[in-house]
Design an enzyme around this catalytic site. Structure first.
Site, mmCIF file in Angstrom:
data_model
loop_
_atom_site.group_PDB
_atom_site.id
_atom_site.type_symbol
_atom_site.label_atom_id
_atom_site.label_comp_id
_atom_site.label_asym_id
_atom_site.label_seq_id
_atom_site.Cartn_x
_atom_site.Cartn_y
_atom_site.Cartn_z
ATOM 1 N N CYS A 36 42.771 67.422 20.613
ATOM 2 C CA CYS A 36 42.489 68.541 19.698
ATOM 3 C C CYS A 36 42.447 68.107 18.240
ATOM 4 O O CYS A 36 41.978 68.864 17.389
ATOM 5 C CB CYS A 36 43.526 69.652 19.897
ATOM 6 S SG CYS A 36 43.667 70.173 21.613
ATOM 7 N N ASN A 96 41.861 77.975 23.258
ATOM 8 C CA ASN A 96 41.979 76.659 22.637
ATOM 9 C C ASN A 96 40.805 75.794 23.110
ATOM 10 O O ASN A 96 40.745 75.423 24.276
ATOM 11 C CB ASN A 96 43.332 76.061 23.053
ATOM 12 C CG ASN A 96 43.536 74.647 22.547
ATOM 13 O OD1 ASN A 96 42.603 73.994 22.067
ATOM 14 N ND2 ASN A 96 44.761 74.163 22.666
ATOM 15 N N HIS A 146 44.094 74.243 13.848
ATOM 16 C CA HIS A 146 43.741 74.209 15.266
ATOM 17 C C HIS A 146 44.192 75.512 15.932
ATOM 18 O O HIS A 146 45.329 75.958 15.747
ATOM 19 C CB HIS A 146 44.407 72.993 15.907
ATOM 20 C CG HIS A 146 44.257 72.942 17.384
ATOM 21 N ND1 HIS A 146 43.058 73.179 18.015
ATOM 22 C CD2 HIS A 146 45.160 72.675 18.368
ATOM 23 C CE1 HIS A 146 43.231 73.068 19.320
ATOM 24 N NE2 HIS A 146 44.492 72.766 19.563
#
Ligand code: COA
Length: 320
Positions: free
Chosen positions: A111, A277, A247
């Protein structure tokens, strides 16, 4: 000389999967997922892969930047879910775009991948090696998620975000990155395990595994830490920052970061309710949304920050 983001683009597959849809396949509920994560739905790629999504986001970023494909010197695709072991997804993107002058390679930092990619191309540009870069974060998490594990499958979605970066007098002011391989086991996905004719083992496919609470603890510590570091090292007062583009893993992580940084939550835009996500795509999708909505003005100071498997983390301070 530094580099500047001159265009953004993003793409999310059309198929929406809501929390109620997931409650039909695992023992969960909209109430549980939304209250713990802020996620209400995500997009799932049905007949598309990481490269398809990357190409669509990249085309939009190139249009938005107003550059010719032939100007692109380097393409970095940040992904943990490449369609193939080889060729690299970035090379496939290059071929689809016809960016024949570019060098293209993939980068794996989960990520944090988009931020790592940004840092790499910024270094190339600062040293005069290249002038124009395309950085893409694209992930197809739905193919590595165990759809019978309610602890992980509710969290992730598919998508891609991209940015065109070019040499400029203003733009990226400072970047930080970090890794802690010692914590690697708290969020992992083993690749096809090594079976061969000598060991007689049958290759097995791994799925994403996570110790949610450990990842949570890591994120609420590391994100504010790296934001503070980047501001301290560049002598910028936190009050000057318009947006913290973090994020999009969990709204509670974002809220905890805002609290630790003593900043109002409205400086922390969020869109995990719509996408979940999306790993390396999460920061550039959010950045593109803000850009398309006209919320970013030239001269605005922004902090982008992410964390992910590795464990890894990174942040960028820039003037838009
Ligand atoms: N639906 C319903 N119940 C669920 C569930 C789901 N989707 N997932 C887990 N549970 C259950 C657990 O089994 C547990 O039940 P038990 O108490 O009977 O054992 C209970 O909910 C609490 O689980 P726990 O893991 O303690 O929940 P939590 O409050 O820590 O929230 C996460 C779980 C995953 C939302 C949270 O830890 C988190 O967001 N971690 C960070 C994850 C992340 O960001 N990963 C990506 C990093 S890039």
């Amino acid at each position: 000389m530094t580099s500047k983001i001159i265009g953004t683009g993003s793409y999310a597959p059309a198929q929406v999967v809501t929390n109620d849809d997931l409650a039909k396949i695992v023992d969960t509920s909209d109430e549980w997922i939304a209250s713990r994560t802020g996620i209400r739905e995500r997009r799932i790629a049905v007949d598309e892969g990481t490269t398809d999504m990357a190409v669509k986001a990249a085309r939009r970023a190139i249009d938005n930047a107003g550059v010719e494909v032939s100007e692109i010197d380097v393409i970095v695709l940040a992904t943990t879910t490449a369609d193939n072991c080889c060729p690299a997804g970035a090379c496939q993107v290059q071929a689809e775009l016809g960016a024949d002058k570019a060098v293209a390679f993939d980068l794996v930092a989960a990520c944090s991948g988009f931020l790592f990619g940004l840092n790499v191309v910024n270094a190339f540009i600062q040293t005069g090696v290249y002038r124009t870069a395309l950085v893409i974060g694209s992930d197809h998490l739905s193919k590595i998620v165990d759809w019978s594990d309610r602890g992980t499958c509710v969290l992730f979605g598919d998508g891609a975000g991209a940015a065109v970066i070019q040499a400029s007098e203003t733009g990226i002011k400072h970047m930080v990155m970090g890794s802690d391989g010692m914590k690697g086991s708290i969020l992992s996905c083993v690749a096809r395990t090594g079976g061969n004719f000598l060991n007689g083992k049958t290759p097995e496919l791994g799925y994403l595994q996570m110790n949610g609470q450990e990842v949570f603890k890591f994120a609420v510590k590391k994100v504010p830490e790296c934001v503070t570091q980047i501001l301290d090292e560049s002598g910028i007062n936190i009050e000057e920052i318009k947006y913290f583009i973090l994020h999009q893993a969990n709204f509670r992580i974002v809220e905890a970061a805002a609290k630790r940084l003593h900043q109002p939550i409205d400086k922390f835009p969020m869109n995990m309710d719509k996408y979940g996500n999306t790993s390396a795509a999460s920061v550039p999708i959010l950045l593109d949304e803000l850009n398309q909505e006209g919320k970013l003005k030239r001269g605005d100071k922004l902090v982008l920050a992410g964390f992910g498997a590795g464990m890894t983390w990174g942040a960028a301070l820039m003037e838009w």
